[in-house]
Design a protein around this motif. Sequence first.
Motif, short mmCIF file in Angstrom:
data_model
loop_
_atom_site.label_atom_id
_atom_site.label_comp_id
_atom_site.label_asym_id
_atom_site.label_seq_id
_atom_site.Cartn_x
_atom_site.Cartn_y
_atom_site.Cartn_z
N GLN A 71 0.92 -1.28 0.11
CA GLN A 71 -0.02 0.02 0.05
C GLN A 71 0.75 1.38 0.06
O GLN A 71 0.56 2.25 0.66
CB GLN A 71 -0.99 0.02 1.17
N GLY A 72 1.81 1.32 -0.79
CA GLY A 72 2.84 2.25 -0.89
C GLY A 72 3.80 2.74 0.17
O GLY A 72 4.64 3.60 0.13
N LYS A 73 3.77 1.98 1.26
CA LYS A 73 4.82 2.00 2.22
C LYS A 73 5.93 1.01 2.11
O LYS A 73 5.66 -0.22 1.99
CB LYS A 73 4.19 1.97 3.63
N LEU A 74 7.18 1.22 2.19
CA LEU A 74 8.10 0.53 2.19
C LEU A 74 8.09 -0.78 3.39
O LEU A 74 7.84 -0.39 4.43
CB LEU A 74 9.62 1.05 2.23
N VAL A 75 8.22 -1.91 3.36
CA VAL A 75 8.20 -2.97 4.15
C VAL A 75 9.68 -3.59 4.15
O VAL A 75 9.95 -4.09 5.55
CB VAL A 75 7.10 -4.03 4.00
N SER A 76 10.46 -3.68 3.23
CA SER A 76 11.68 -4.04 3.13
C SER A 76 12.42 -3.68 2.18
O SER A 76 12.00 -3.48 1.11
CB SER A 76 11.80 -5.79 3.30
N ALA A 77 13.80 -3.80 2.34
CA ALA A 77 14.74 -3.27 1.24
C ALA A 77 16.10 -4.14 1.35
O ALA A 77 16.55 -4.15 2.91
CB ALA A 77 14.84 -1.90 1.60
N SER A 120 10.38 6.63 10.91
CA SER A 120 9.35 7.52 9.93
C SER A 120 9.07 6.36 8.85
O SER A 120 10.12 5.77 8.19
CB SER A 120 10.09 8.61 9.62
N PRO A 121 7.84 6.42 8.25
CA PRO A 121 7.60 5.65 7.11
C PRO A 121 8.13 6.09 5.84
O PRO A 121 8.65 7.23 5.96
CB PRO A 121 5.99 5.89 7.03
N ILE A 122 8.65 5.15 5.00
CA ILE A 122 9.22 5.32 3.95
C ILE A 122 8.45 5.17 2.67
O ILE A 122 7.71 4.17 2.54
CB ILE A 122 10.53 4.53 3.87
N ASN A 123 8.38 5.97 1.81
CA ASN A 123 7.65 6.00 0.72
C ASN A 123 8.25 5.99 -0.76
O ASN A 123 7.87 5.05 -1.67
CB ASN A 123 6.57 7.00 0.56
N SER A 124 9.64 6.17 -0.56
CA SER A 124 10.57 6.38 -1.98
C SER A 124 11.61 6.12 -1.53
O SER A 124 12.42 6.46 -0.58
CB SER A 124 10.31 7.81 -2.50
N THR A 125 12.60 5.13 -2.34
CA THR A 125 13.88 5.17 -2.13
C THR A 125 14.75 5.43 -3.59
O THR A 125 14.09 5.86 -4.66
CB THR A 125 14.12 3.43 -1.99
N ILE A 126 16.06 5.27 -3.28
CA ILE A 126 16.74 5.46 -4.48
C ILE A 126 16.26 4.96 -5.63
O ILE A 126 16.44 5.06 -6.87
CB ILE A 126 18.51 5.24 -4.23
N THR A 127 16.09 3.25 -5.53
CA THR A 127 15.64 2.51 -6.48
C THR A 127 14.33 3.05 -7.33
O THR A 127 14.37 2.91 -8.42
CB THR A 127 15.40 1.00 -5.82
N SER A 128 13.59 3.62 -6.39
CA SER A 128 12.21 4.02 -7.00
C SER A 128 12.38 4.99 -7.90
O SER A 128 11.76 5.40 -9.02
CB SER A 128 11.16 4.35 -5.89
N LEU A 129 13.51 5.59 -8.04
CA LEU A 129 14.07 6.69 -8.64
C LEU A 129 14.16 6.27 -10.47
O LEU A 129 13.93 7.25 -11.27
CB LEU A 129 15.24 7.61 -8.43
#
Length: 200
Positions: A71-77, A120-129
Amino acid sequence: MRVVFSGFLMLCISAAHAQNMYDVIVAGRTIGSLKVFDDKGKDNTETHRIESDFKIMFYKGKYATQTSYVQGKLVSASCSHHVNGDLKERTLTKSSTKSLYEVLFSGEDGEDKPRLELNSPINSTITSLYYKEPVNITEVYSERYGKMCSVKKLSEGKYGVLLPDGKQGIYSYKNGLCQEVKTDLAGFKLRIVLAGGKRL
């Protein structure tokens, strides 16, 4: 059985078409490639994955990241970097019971790094760019460093991302699709350019 197999084959073909391929260039020479995979699952789940291989002089590198969202929130990376077959560093970010996320480091360069906690919740990462232009986004999470990085619009379709090591990555877009990334990795200045400007 044949129907099942042909269905599986079609699934594989459609999955293969969901990736973009980039050339990794140093000093005008192509030294490797970077593949971007996109998997959208059920119930608003999404997985972003990047795999890169490159070779320059006596240095053979392999770099991979994978991020999972619900649902748009990062759960693991996860992020790993191999050099000449050996694990140089690996960073794992995962949901935690005590905090929103915990970040664990391993590999040659990560053994002495302390575990981090993020609240804090994460919505975007370097990968998402690589997946979407960071319109109205002021920061993204670095899967490698386990820290947030500021994003600044430099011009139309061009954005600078300030990394924790003080270096800046520059991302260029056309029609919302990432065309080129200028960055540093292991002391080399890299240009990562969309191959042929088309999807595979």
